[in-house]
Structure formats: C-alpha cells, structure tokens
Design a protein around this motif. Structure first.
Motif, mmCIF file in Angstrom:
data_model
loop_
_atom_site.group_PDB
_atom_site.id
_atom_site.type_symbol
_atom_site.label_atom_id
_atom_site.label_comp_id
_atom_site.label_asym_id
_atom_site.label_seq_id
_atom_site.Cartn_x
_atom_site.Cartn_y
_atom_site.Cartn_z
ATOM 1 N N ASP A 213 0.855 -1.187 0.000
ATOM 2 C CA ASP A 213 0.000 0.000 0.000
ATOM 3 C C ASP A 213 0.900 1.249 0.000
ATOM 4 O OD1 ASP A 213 -2.155 1.693 0.338
ATOM 5 O OD2 ASP A 213 -2.629 1.059 2.370
ATOM 6 N N LYS A 215 0.487 4.624 2.064
ATOM 7 C CA LYS A 215 -0.389 5.352 2.992
ATOM 8 C C LYS A 215 -0.220 6.868 2.989
ATOM 9 C CE LYS A 215 -2.225 1.919 5.993
ATOM 10 N NZ LYS A 215 -1.336 0.797 6.365
ATOM 11 N N GLY A 227 -6.096 6.727 3.855
ATOM 12 C CA GLY A 227 -6.583 5.345 3.798
ATOM 13 C C GLY A 227 -5.789 4.496 2.819
ATOM 14 N N TYR A 270 -5.492 -10.150 7.449
ATOM 15 C CA TYR A 270 -4.610 -9.237 6.733
ATOM 16 C C TYR A 270 -3.532 -8.787 7.696
ATOM 17 C CZ TYR A 270 -3.713 -4.324 5.079
ATOM 18 O OH TYR A 270 -3.184 -3.122 4.724
ATOM 19 N N ASN A 286 -5.702 -6.663 10.215
ATOM 20 C CA ASN A 286 -7.052 -6.298 9.809
ATOM 21 C C ASN A 286 -7.803 -7.585 9.555
ATOM 22 O OD1 ASN A 286 -6.575 -3.480 9.879
ATOM 23 N ND2 ASN A 286 -5.530 -3.634 7.914
ATOM 24 N N ARG A 288 -10.254 -8.187 7.251
ATOM 25 C CA ARG A 288 -11.018 -7.952 6.009
ATOM 26 C C ARG A 288 -10.018 -7.746 4.885
ATOM 27 N NH1 ARG A 288 -9.198 -3.011 5.584
ATOM 28 N NH2 ARG A 288 -8.533 -2.062 7.524
ATOM 29 N N GLY A 290 -7.883 -5.629 2.348
ATOM 30 C CA GLY A 290 -7.348 -4.269 2.417
ATOM 31 C C GLY A 290 -7.903 -3.433 1.277
ATOM 32 N N ASP A 291 -8.046 -2.163 1.519
ATOM 33 C CA ASP A 291 -8.479 -1.228 0.491
ATOM 34 C C ASP A 291 -7.398 -0.158 0.423
ATOM 35 O OD1 ASP A 291 -9.789 0.459 -1.198
ATOM 36 O OD2 ASP A 291 -11.665 0.473 -0.078
ATOM 37 N N PRO A 292 -6.605 -0.039 -0.619
ATOM 38 C CA PRO A 292 -6.806 -0.546 -1.979
ATOM 39 C C PRO A 292 -6.114 -1.874 -2.355
ATOM 40 C CG PRO A 292 -5.096 1.123 -2.012
ATOM 41 C CD PRO A 292 -5.515 0.980 -0.580
ATOM 42 N N GLU A 293 -5.497 -2.609 -1.437
ATOM 43 C CA GLU A 293 -4.763 -3.811 -1.865
ATOM 44 C C GLU A 293 -5.651 -4.821 -2.593
ATOM 45 O OE1 GLU A 293 -4.612 -2.392 1.106
ATOM 46 O OE2 GLU A 293 -2.763 -2.861 2.175
HETATM 47 N N1 GLY Z 1 -4.896 -0.412 2.962
HETATM 48 C C1 GLY Z 1 -5.030 -0.316 4.361
HETATM 49 C C2 GLY Z 1 -6.246 -0.895 4.915
HETATM 50 O O1 GLY Z 1 -7.076 -1.457 4.213
HETATM 51 O O2 GLY Z 1 -6.424 -0.815 6.111
#
Ligand code: GLY
Ligand code: AMP
Length: 424
Positions: A213, A215, A227, A270, A286, A288, A290-293
């Motif tokens: 990512d 950040k 994010g 994650y 995490n 869930r 990842g966003d944006p991964e």
């Molecule tokens: N890319 C970081 C997150 O989803 O927390």
C-alpha cells in the motif's frame, strides 16, 4: 446463487466485479455501493450498519452468500447476527474481529503466540501513559488508540513531546471517543511496509500474493497518512521464501492462538507488516480485505473467488487446489478529491470514464462516487481506483497512469509514484 456485498468503496467494487464473473452467481447486490457497483452489480439502498434491514433483504432475495467488506460491521457483530438467522456470511464473528477492533487484544495475542511485533505497553488511563513517557528515554515512539478510528488512531511520534501530545489528544481530549479508552504505546519500527493477506477457515490458511500500500498522501511517502493512495501486487520485497516465513511465524501461530482463545477466525486475515532488519514484524492485523490492496489482488486472481469464499465459510479450504494467478503484476492508483485527507468538496462531475474503460488491461474501480442527474459525480475523498495489469510492474504502472490521464474532474489529483518502491 445470489450474493450480497456489504460496503460502498473501491474494495467492494472490486469484490462485486470479480464475484460477478463466477459462473455460479446469478445476481450480485451491493449495499449501499457506489456509481461503479451500480454498473457491474445492483445497488441496494441499505447502509452497512442496518443489520435488520440487511438480514431481511438477504432472506427476501435468496441471497446465499454475504460478503462483508469493511471492519465496522464485522466488529459490531454482523456475521453473528446473520448466522443466527441461518444466512451464510463470509467474515469473522465479533469475537474474532477484536483482532482489528482492539489493538490491546491484538498485541497481547501476538505476545502470547510469540509472533514478532513491536515492544509495547498498554494503558487504561492517560496519566499513567504520560508518567511512563516522562520516565523513559526520549526516542521515536508510536501512540495508538485501542479501538477503531478510521485509520487515524495511530500517531507515529519522532520524540517524547509529540508522544505526550498524542496521549493527551487520544486519552484526554478524546479525539477518537471511546476508541481512546485504552492506549498502546510501542517502539517505532523502521523499514518498508507490506500487506500479506490470507484466507482462513480457522484450520487451513491460503495465503494470497503479497501487496504493498502507499499510505502517505504525497509522492516519496511524504505528507499526512491516508486510507491508502495506491497499491501494487505482487510486492517483490516479499519473495517466496519470506512469504513462507511469514506463513510459518506469523499467520499459523495467530490462527492457532485465536482458536485457543475460543475466537476461531474465519475470513480474510490481513497482516500489516514492517520488513525490518530483524525480519518481518506485525504492525497490525485487519480482519477484512485491504483497500486498496484488494483491487490489484483481485485483478490478478484467476481462481473463482466465489469458490474460495464458500470453501472458507464451509471450512473446507484444505480441499481446494492451489490458487491461480495472472502472472502479470497489477498497479492501482487512487484518484482523490482536492483537500483529502483533510476536508474536500463533492458533487463534481467526472469526465473521461468511458475513454478509460476502452483501454486494455485496465479496470477503473469506483470508491467515492455516486450518480446524480444521470452523471457520475464525486462523493468522497478517495474517488477512483484506477487499476491495470502489465507485463512488468513498470508496464502496469504506465497502463494505470495512461488511464488516469483520461479522467478529469475539478480538483482531481493522485500520487505520481505508485509502485516505484518496487522498482528500486
Ligand atoms: N490499505 C489499508 C487498509 O485497508 O487498512
Ligand atoms: P495501523 O492502523 O496499526 O495499521 O497503523 C497505521 C500505520 O501506522 C501503519 O501502516 C504504519 O505506517 C504506522 N505504524 C503503526 N505502528 C507502527 C510502528 N510500531 N512503527 C512504525 N510505524 C507504525
């Protein structure tokens, strides 16, 4: 079968797009979704925290699998609530979601399981945390609010003064409300960060390809934390040997420890890792995607995602063959609103989406968008996730930025150096 995806960001658009490609799937619903999910799936106007409405919808529309995108509903127990109603849901229950929802729980679990992570202390009042900081050497340190704080509850401090200020903000001024009831203070780790995501049914672990990512808001990893301004996959920083090491020393002991704690974990685990000179160390977990991964990961995944998610929910990941990946790397560039991660305006019409959609090996996932008067307009800070495959990381980067150049709105901006860290 019909599938319901909960959430409305770029991750959920990528999930909807990929799930829609499965031959086993009929209708794909996204609650509440965005303008992109409205094109690739069907939006339903229910927020991610309206559990009773979501359950009713799932029952009435023959939803056979629900996939929960964000951490909020997971931490609030949506999986438990849906399972009690006999529905099938992908994601951890509330007790297992503590791994992300409480940094104190996570750190204690990691210590108990001997998983490498930063040295730390926990505090349940700010005065004790202040005394601790005053008594110890002045050095870089990280102050974290225990609970969920939309990614903002972590303050990396160059020295004692900044750390004291962070403790006051979180513990006394209550900048993150009840999330700051407890604090973690830990040593600052140095190195590059990597994201290793794995699916687990609590018994078997299927590790996905490593990603990275970006950040900080600006080029060269400067500016305030966001994010995530972009991601790419695979991350050469985590080679096969390192990935196996992470499986063995990080993921396996964590999944075992969760089971022993009576919080068996099912879903995506994650690991946010710092690749230090002493080896990989866990920064956080995490629970869930990842966003944006998720966006570059799913662009590369060739295996039917629905089969993978069902095998996780049904506890039969051990029966699944190896995952198939597109060998080509993927790069995702986040296009954001002017002012993000601070305040920004919304409602700006987005032009050039059709032009970008015509480019080969490119998919523009929507994050903060909505439809207004028949046009796609901005509706958030992170607006679009322009994702492309390429013959190399450099080529995927070129393809992604070629698509970015097609797209315009008042105040649009992005980092220009996404994936460069892979190239040095
Ligand atoms: N890319 C970081 C997150 O989803 O927390
Ligand atoms: P988290 O919300 O725990 O993922 O933390 C957000 C970001 O803060 C991480 O992605 C890192 O960039 C940074 N961070 C967290 N913990 C540490 C640490 N111990 N040392 C250095 N940076 C950290």
């Amino acid at each position: 079968m019909n599938v319901l995806i909960i959430g409305g960001g770029g991750r959920e658009h990528a999930l909807a797009w990929k799930i829609g490609q499965s031959s086993r799937v009929g209708r794909v619903f996204v609650a509440p979704g965005n303008a992109g999910t409205a094109m690739d799936a069907e939006n339903i106007n229910i927020a991610a925290d309206e559990f009773a409405e979501l359950i009713n919808f799932a029952k009435q529309n023959k939803v056979e699998l629900t996939v929960v995108g964000p951490e909020g509903p997971l931490a609030a127990g949506i999986v438990d609530a849906m399972e009690q109603e006999g529905l099938r849901v992908f994601g951890p229950g509330k007790a297992a979601a503590e791994l992300e929802a409480s940094k104190v729980f996570c750190k204690n679990l990691l210590r108990g399981a001997d998983v490498p992570s930063a040295d730390y202390q926990t505090f349940d009042d700010a005065d004790r945390a202040i005394k601790f900081l005053e008594d110890r050497e002045d050095m870089p340190i990280v102050v974290k609010a225990d609970g969920l704080a939309a990614g903002k509850g972590v303050i990396v401090c160059p020295g004692r003064d900044e750390a004291l200020e962070a403790v006051r903000r979180i513990g006394q001024e209550r900048a993150f409300g009840a999330a700051g009831d407890r604090l973690v203070i830990e040593e600052r780790l140095d190195g590059q960060e990597a994201s290793v995501l794995a699916l687990t049914d609590g018994k078997t672990i299927v590790t996905l390809q490593p990603a990275q990512d970006h950040k900080p808001a600006h080029d060269g990893d400067t500016g305030p934390n966001t994010g995530g301004m972009g991601a790419y996959c695979p991350a050469p920083l985590v080679d096969d040997e390192t990935l196996h090491w992470i499986e063995e020393h990080v993921l396996v002991p964590t999944v075992h420890a969760m089971k022993r704690a009576g919080r068996s974990f099912r879903g995506v685990l994650y690991a946010g890792l710092m690749m230090t000179y002493q080896g990989p160390k866990v920064l956080e977990y995490n629970v869930r995607f990842g966003d944006p991964e998720c966006q570059p990961l799913l662009m590369r995944l060739k295996t039917d995602l629905v089969e993978l998610l069902e095998a996780t929910v049904e506890g039969r990941l051990d029966k699944l063959g190896p995952l198939e990946w597109d060998p080509r790397p993927a790069v995702c560039v986040v296009m954001a609103s002017e002012g993000y991660p601070g305040s920004y305006t919304t409602g700006h019409p987005i032009r050039g989406l059709d032009e970008a959609a015509k480019l080969p090996d490119v998919k523009v996932f929507h994050a903060g968008t909505k439809k207004a008067d028949g046009r796609v307009v901005t509706a958030g800070g992170r607006v679009l996730n322009v994702t492309a495959l390429g013959s190399s990381i450099a080529n995927a980067k070129l393809n992604a930025y070629t698509a970015v150049k097609c797209i315009r709105w008042d105040g649009a901006w992005c980092r220009k150096d996404i994936s460069d860290k892979a190239l040095v």
